[in-house]
Design an enzyme around this catalytic site. Structure first.
Site, PDB file in Angstrom:
ATOM      1  N   THR A 237       1.402   9.564  -5.185  1.00  0.00           N
ATOM      2  CA  THR A 237       1.404   8.296  -4.454  1.00  0.00           C
ATOM      3  C   THR A 237       2.803   7.678  -4.404  1.00  0.00           C
ATOM      4  OG1 THR A 237       0.897   7.029  -6.464  1.00  0.00           O
ATOM      5  CG2 THR A 237      -0.978   7.800  -5.121  1.00  0.00           C
TER       6      THR A 237
ATOM      7  N   ASN B  63       0.819  -1.217   0.000  1.00  0.00           N
ATOM      8  CA  ASN B  63       0.000   0.000   0.000  1.00  0.00           C
ATOM      9  C   ASN B  63       0.852   1.267   0.000  1.00  0.00           C
ATOM     10  OD1 ASN B  63      -2.546  -1.256   0.039  1.00  0.00           O
ATOM     11  ND2 ASN B  63      -2.383  -1.646   2.229  1.00  0.00           N
ATOM     12  N   HIS B  64       0.396   2.267  -0.753  1.00  0.00           N
ATOM     13  CA  HIS B  64       1.014   3.583  -0.802  1.00  0.00           C
ATOM     14  C   HIS B  64       0.050   4.605  -0.210  1.00  0.00           C
ATOM     15  CE1 HIS B  64       4.055   2.745  -4.291  1.00  0.00           C
ATOM     16  NE2 HIS B  64       3.867   1.664  -3.528  1.00  0.00           N
ATOM     17  N   LYS B  65       0.596   5.687   0.274  1.00  0.00           N
ATOM     18  CA  LYS B  65      -0.223   6.798   0.752  1.00  0.00           C
ATOM     19  C   LYS B  65      -0.969   7.408  -0.439  1.00  0.00           C
ATOM     20  CE  LYS B  65       0.142  11.299   3.052  1.00  0.00           C
ATOM     21  NZ  LYS B  65       1.052  12.286   3.683  1.00  0.00           N
TER      22      LYS B  65
END
Length: 210
Positions: A90, A82-84
């Site tokens: 991103t 997962n990325h911000k």
């Protein structure tokens, strides 16, 4: 004899592509129950290569129950992928340091879906992808090449991308009874003595077993 030895890496003598998976796991955050097997012509020892973005500092677990059948190329995407997503970009600047570590996400800013959990007696077909935090219920069937993005209820058949429910394997009252009976928790001798009832859907026989 009262069933095969769950500690045997090669339960099908002369057919090493099938192995009882728990005997090949080295990662302490992957937990696999007895008799669950992985079928891969390249060898069941390759299973952990299919558990992606599973970084120890995140701490999420992959938990797989007993008596599951897992085909080649089943891939588990873990929370480390997962990325911000709340910023303009991103891109994970922070992982490359050299001044970019100042962009480190604060606690709670990265999506986290929790542990990925596979119930007992689940059949997962070839080339399935399972996304972070998904919970798959007992007795479910995941069709080949499905991409599982949401939880799957017990004894459901799902297929497609994203995976959608096709049907329930049994009526809900039967499903409830099977979950209550939980034959997968029985000792091997008891399972062996009652295999006919299990494989021939004799619910009344299973209900009367002491």
């Amino acid at each position: 004899m009262f069933g095969p030895d769950p500690d045997n890496k090669e339960p099908m003598q002369g057919f090493p592509q099938v192995g009882y998976l728990k005997n090949f796991i080295k990662n302490e955050n992957i937990i696999v129950g007895d008799y669950t097997y992985y079928d891969d012509p390249d060898g069941p020892e390759n299973f952990e290569k299919n558990v992606l973005y599973h970084f120890p500092f995140i701490g999420d677990k992959l938990i797989i129950g007993k008596f599951c059948a897992i085909a080649k190329n089943v891939t588990f995407i873990m929370n480390g992928a997962n990325h911000k997503t709340t910023g303009f970009s991103t891109y994970p600047f922070q992982i490359f340091a050299n001044g970019w570590e100042t962009a480190m996400p604060k606690e709670g800013e990265l999506p986290y879906k929790g542990d990925t959990e596979i119930g007992h007696d689940v059949w997962i077909g070839y080339d399935v992808t399972i996304m972070p935090g998904v919970k798959i219920g007992h007795g479910a069937i995941i069709a080949s090449k499905a991409v599982v993005t949401k939880d799957v209820s017990a004894y459901s058949i799902v297929a497609g991308n994203p995976a959608k429910a096709i049907k329930k394997r049994f009526e809900q009252v039967v499903i409830n009874e099977l979950i209550d009976i939980a034959w997968w928790e029985w000792p091997a001798e008891k399972i062996t003595n009652n295999l006919k009832a299990i494989v021939e859907c004799d619910l009344s026989a299973l209900q009367n077993i002491k």
